[in-house]
Design a protein around this motif. Structure first.
Motif, PDB file in Angstrom:
ATOM      1  N   VAL A 246      12.962 -15.114   9.233  1.00 56.11           N
ATOM      2  CA  VAL A 246      12.724 -15.299   7.805  1.00 56.11           C
ATOM      3  C   VAL A 246      11.279 -14.956   7.462  1.00 56.11           C
ATOM      4  N   PHE A 247      11.114 -14.259   6.338  1.00 57.40           N
ATOM      5  CA  PHE A 247       9.789 -13.903   5.830  1.00 57.40           C
ATOM      6  C   PHE A 247       9.647 -14.419   4.400  1.00 57.40           C
ATOM      7  N   LYS A 248       8.460 -14.893   4.057  1.00 53.38           N
ATOM      8  CA  LYS A 248       8.197 -15.280   2.675  1.00 53.38           C
ATOM      9  C   LYS A 248       8.143 -14.041   1.795  1.00 53.38           C
ATOM     10  N   MET A 249       8.706 -14.165   0.585  1.00 51.39           N
ATOM     11  CA  MET A 249       8.844 -13.050  -0.344  1.00 51.39           C
ATOM     12  C   MET A 249       8.245 -13.399  -1.699  1.00 51.39           C
ATOM     13  N   PRO A 250       7.981 -12.384  -2.546  1.00 50.26           N
ATOM     14  CA  PRO A 250       7.535 -12.662  -3.911  1.00 50.26           C
ATOM     15  C   PRO A 250       8.625 -13.382  -4.698  1.00 50.26           C
ATOM     16  N   GLY A 251       8.215 -14.064  -5.774  1.00 48.26           N
ATOM     17  CA  GLY A 251       9.157 -14.766  -6.634  1.00 48.26           C
ATOM     18  C   GLY A 251      10.044 -13.806  -7.408  1.00 48.26           C
ATOM     19  N   ARG A 252      11.029 -14.369  -8.090  1.00 48.78           N
ATOM     20  CA  ARG A 252      12.086 -13.587  -8.736  1.00 48.78           C
ATOM     21  C   ARG A 252      11.572 -12.636  -9.815  1.00 48.78           C
ATOM     22  N   SER A 253      10.498 -12.973 -10.494  1.00 50.08           N
ATOM     23  CA  SER A 253      10.002 -12.134 -11.587  1.00 50.08           C
ATOM     24  C   SER A 253       9.070 -11.021 -11.114  1.00 50.08           C
ATOM     25  N   ASP A 254       8.691 -11.050  -9.860  1.00 53.94           N
ATOM     26  CA  ASP A 254       7.769 -10.057  -9.313  1.00 53.94           C
ATOM     27  C   ASP A 254       8.505  -8.748  -9.020  1.00 53.94           C
ATOM     28  N   LYS A 255       7.819  -7.628  -9.213  1.00 54.65           N
ATOM     29  CA  LYS A 255       8.421  -6.327  -8.892  1.00 54.65           C
ATOM     30  C   LYS A 255       8.855  -6.271  -7.430  1.00 54.65           C
ATOM     31  N   GLY A 256       8.124  -6.977  -6.581  1.00 56.07           N
ATOM     32  CA  GLY A 256       8.448  -6.981  -5.164  1.00 56.07           C
ATOM     33  C   GLY A 256       9.827  -7.522  -4.862  1.00 56.07           C
ATOM     34  N   TYR A 257      10.340  -8.379  -5.744  1.00 60.39           N
ATOM     35  CA  TYR A 257      11.696  -8.903  -5.530  1.00 60.39           C
ATOM     36  C   TYR A 257      12.703  -7.761  -5.518  1.00 60.39           C
ATOM     37  N   TYR A 258      12.579  -6.842  -6.468  1.00 60.70           N
ATOM     38  CA  TYR A 258      13.536  -5.735  -6.583  1.00 60.70           C
ATOM     39  C   TYR A 258      13.428  -4.793  -5.383  1.00 60.70           C
ATOM     40  N   THR A 259      12.200  -4.579  -4.923  1.00 59.94           N
ATOM     41  CA  THR A 259      12.011  -3.740  -3.746  1.00 59.94           C
ATOM     42  C   THR A 259      12.631  -4.387  -2.521  1.00 59.94           C
ATOM     43  N   GLY A 260      12.377  -5.683  -2.365  1.00 69.51           N
ATOM     44  CA  GLY A 260      12.936  -6.403  -1.227  1.00 69.51           C
ATOM     45  C   GLY A 260      14.450  -6.462  -1.265  1.00 69.51           C
ATOM     46  N   ASP A 261      15.004  -6.546  -2.471  1.00 67.82           N
ATOM     47  CA  ASP A 261      16.458  -6.593  -2.613  1.00 67.82           C
ATOM     48  C   ASP A 261      17.090  -5.278  -2.158  1.00 67.82           C
ATOM     49  N   ILE A 262      16.480  -4.173  -2.542  1.00 65.04           N
ATOM     50  CA  ILE A 262      16.982  -2.868  -2.103  1.00 65.04           C
ATOM     51  C   ILE A 262      16.815  -2.702  -0.597  1.00 65.04           C
ATOM     52  N   LEU A 263      15.658  -3.117  -0.087  1.00 64.84           N
ATOM     53  CA  LEU A 263      15.420  -3.028   1.352  1.00 64.84           C
ATOM     54  C   LEU A 263      16.490  -3.799   2.129  1.00 64.84           C
ATOM     55  N   SER A 264      16.795  -5.014   1.693  1.00 59.09           N
ATOM     56  CA  SER A 264      17.788  -5.815   2.411  1.00 59.09           C
ATOM     57  C   SER A 264      19.164  -5.169   2.362  1.00 59.09           C
ATOM     58  N   ASP A 265      19.492  -4.503   1.250  1.00 58.12           N
ATOM     59  CA  ASP A 265      20.789  -3.827   1.161  1.00 58.12           C
ATOM     60  C   ASP A 265      20.849  -2.582   2.048  1.00 58.12           C
ATOM     61  N   ILE A 266      19.747  -1.848   2.126  1.00 57.10           N
ATOM     62  CA  ILE A 266      19.697  -0.685   3.015  1.00 57.10           C
ATOM     63  C   ILE A 266      19.945  -1.129   4.460  1.00 57.10           C
ATOM     64  N   ILE A 390       9.410   0.981  -0.715  1.00 57.36           N
ATOM     65  CA  ILE A 390      10.108   0.209   0.306  1.00 57.36           C
ATOM     66  C   ILE A 390       9.294   0.138   1.588  1.00 57.36           C
ATOM     67  N   GLN A 391       8.718   1.255   1.985  1.00 52.87           N
ATOM     68  CA  GLN A 391       7.903   1.255   3.199  1.00 52.87           C
ATOM     69  C   GLN A 391       6.666   0.370   3.034  1.00 52.87           C
ATOM     70  N   ASN A 392       5.999   0.490   1.896  1.00 51.13           N
ATOM     71  CA  ASN A 392       4.810  -0.335   1.648  1.00 51.13           C
ATOM     72  C   ASN A 392       5.158  -1.822   1.613  1.00 51.13           C
ATOM     73  N   PHE A 393       6.296  -2.112   1.008  1.00 53.30           N
ATOM     74  CA  PHE A 393       6.749  -3.496   0.951  1.00 53.30           C
ATOM     75  C   PHE A 393       6.997  -4.028   2.365  1.00 53.30           C
ATOM     76  N   ALA A 394       7.686  -3.245   3.173  1.00 60.15           N
ATOM     77  CA  ALA A 394       7.992  -3.662   4.544  1.00 60.15           C
ATOM     78  C   ALA A 394       6.716  -3.891   5.349  1.00 60.15           C
ATOM     79  N   LYS A 395       5.751  -3.019   5.179  1.00 58.87           N
ATOM     80  CA  LYS A 395       4.484  -3.166   5.910  1.00 58.87           C
ATOM     81  C   LYS A 395       3.727  -4.413   5.474  1.00 58.87           C
ATOM     82  N   THR A 396       3.840  -4.741   4.190  1.00 58.33           N
ATOM     83  CA  THR A 396       3.115  -5.894   3.652  1.00 58.33           C
ATOM     84  C   THR A 396       3.761  -7.217   4.051  1.00 58.33           C
ATOM     85  N   TYR A 397       5.083  -7.298   3.960  1.00 60.71           N
ATOM     86  CA  TYR A 397       5.752  -8.599   4.094  1.00 60.71           C
ATOM     87  C   TYR A 397       6.461  -8.811   5.429  1.00 60.71           C
ATOM     88  N   LEU A 398       6.911  -7.733   6.086  1.00 62.59           N
ATOM     89  CA  LEU A 398       7.653  -7.907   7.332  1.00 62.59           C
ATOM     90  C   LEU A 398       6.700  -7.874   8.524  1.00 62.59           C
TER      91      LEU A 398
END
Length: 412
Positions: A246-266, A390-398
């Motif tokens: 498990v990794f901590k993620m941005p809150g629901r209103s943050d743009k990062g939520y949408y990026t993380g959602d797509i990443l998890s689906d991929i 998606i790549q930047n998000f993964a590098k930042t949070y994962l």
């Protein structure tokens, strides 16, 4: 595009109206901005308890369900960490009844020792059945207590321990109702075959006149960032080993939520997704693997969950998952992968919006996030995400130092 009109009453209640003349029904949806996040660590499970208590009748009406059933309607509710949602669907001719019932229990809920004792027993049995005696039932208690250090997301909606509900006093429960179940903490959506003038006239008379009570709102602590990995191993009487990263993620209103959602689906949405193709079909290390976001108002979670084959060791499973995590950090996802996931999301959103109830709940939810019109912006927010995002998000949070790993293993 979902068209709607919004009105704010002087008592703080927000009314959202959405007209749909193609249906003979109306939906009355009331979202209260109270969930497990509004509890204290020594009194948890109260938001969920109130989901039950709100159906116990009022000083004016002994039964909440019976009048709705008599009017040809259905109703229910759900609670999570951020809010509690109540909904009624019934023939348009009976709209006033539904609004009256919501106004009545907002003001005159019949909280007494008998109703409290009854619902305490129901909730405690639910806790025991689903979280104590059920295989893997304590997973989210374990994960949340690992991931969150100070935020009330430390416990799931059911509560930290059922003793908190058992020891809840009538005074405690009345205080919770007084603080949270009132107009300025509620969002009302009237959705369906009724005009704005009719919806507003009924709401004016029944809800717009309710006075707010004096309240005390708790200030939530900000969850700190994580700087080192966390690990926990438990052994339980379960049929199959599991692993959770498990990794901590941005809150629901943050743009990062949408990026993380797509990443998890991929990674895990559909049989041809990366994790399922590689770890289930090709390497045959897992019987099932998934990734998903919790999507909470404040700091959320991105969860990787895997069910291990009997011959797979936890260490091997952990290494395989991390290989896939590192891969998405170091290589851009393909245009085909990205387009496939986006198209799937758009199809899901379009299908969801066909349902009257979903529209009503969605409008209230996005208003809670800050703007009901956010429901019409979801598509563009997903579509604008790029492979580089998606790549930047993964590098930042994962990052391994920001991970919490739970090995949930069979007793030997």
């Amino acid at each position: 595009m979902i068209h709607f009109t919004k009105h704010k009453y002087s008592n703080g209640l927000t009314l959202i109206h959405h007209l749909d003349e193609t249906t003979p029904f109306v939906v009355v949806n009331v979202l209260y901005k109270v969930g497990a996040r509004n509890e204290t660590k020594d009194k948890t499970g109260f938001a969920h308890l109130f989901e039950h208590l709100m159906f116990e009748g009022t000083t004016n009406q002994s039964s909440y369900d019976h009048p709705i059933q008599q009017a040809g309607g259905t109703n229910n509710a759900f609670t999570n960490n951020d809010f509690t949602n109540y909904y009624i669907k019934l023939p348009k001719e009976n709209l006033e009844l539904a609004v009256w019932l919501e106004a009545d229990r907002m003001q005159h809920l019949n909280i007494n020792e008998h109703s409290l004792s009854t619902q305490k027993k129901v909730v405690i049995e639910e806790f025991k059945e689903n979280y104590t005696n059920k295989p893997y039932g304590d997973v989210w208690h374990l994960i949340r207590s690992m991931v969150y250090e100070v935020h009330p997301y430390q416990w799931p909606t059911i509560g930290k321990d059922y003793s908190h509900i058992r020891h809840a006093s009538l005074e405690d429960v009345v205080s919770f109702y007084t603080n949270h179940y009132q107009p300025d903490n509620a969002i009302l959506c009237i959705c369906g075959n009724t005009s704005l003038s009719s919806a507003k006239s009924i709401s004016d008379q029944l809800l717009g006149v309710i006075e707010n009570r004096d309240i005390q709102r708790n200030v939530l602590p900000e969850e700190p960032s994580q700087s080192k990995p966390k690990h926990k191993t438990v052994h339980r009487n379960v049929p199959q080993d599991r692993i959770y990263i498990v990794f901590k993620m941005p809150g629901r209103s943050d743009k990062g939520y949408y990026t993380g959602d797509i990443l998890s689906d991929i990674l895990a949405s559909g049989k041809s997704s990366r994790l399922k193709h590689r770890l289930v079909n090709e390497l045959q290390l897992f019987t099932e693997v998934d990734s998903y976001l919790t999507g909470t108002l404040d700091t959320g979670m991105l969860v990787f969950e895997g069910k291990l084959k009997n011959e797979t060791t936890p260490q091997k499973a952990n290494e395989a998952l991390w290989q896939e995590i590192e891969l998405i950090k170091n290589e851009l996802v393909s245009d085909i992968e990205l387009e496939k996931v986006k198209n799937k999301m758009l199809t899901y959103m379009a299908f969801s919006e066909n349902d009257l109830m979903n529209r009503a709940i969605g409008l209230c939810y996005h208003e809670m996030l800050g703007d009901a019109n956010g429901i019409n912006k979801e598509e563009s927010r997903y579509m604008e995400i790029t492979a580089m995002d998606i790549q930047n998000f993964a590098k930042t949070y994962l990052n391994i130092n920001q991970s919490s790993t739970l090995f949930y293993l069979k007793k030997k």
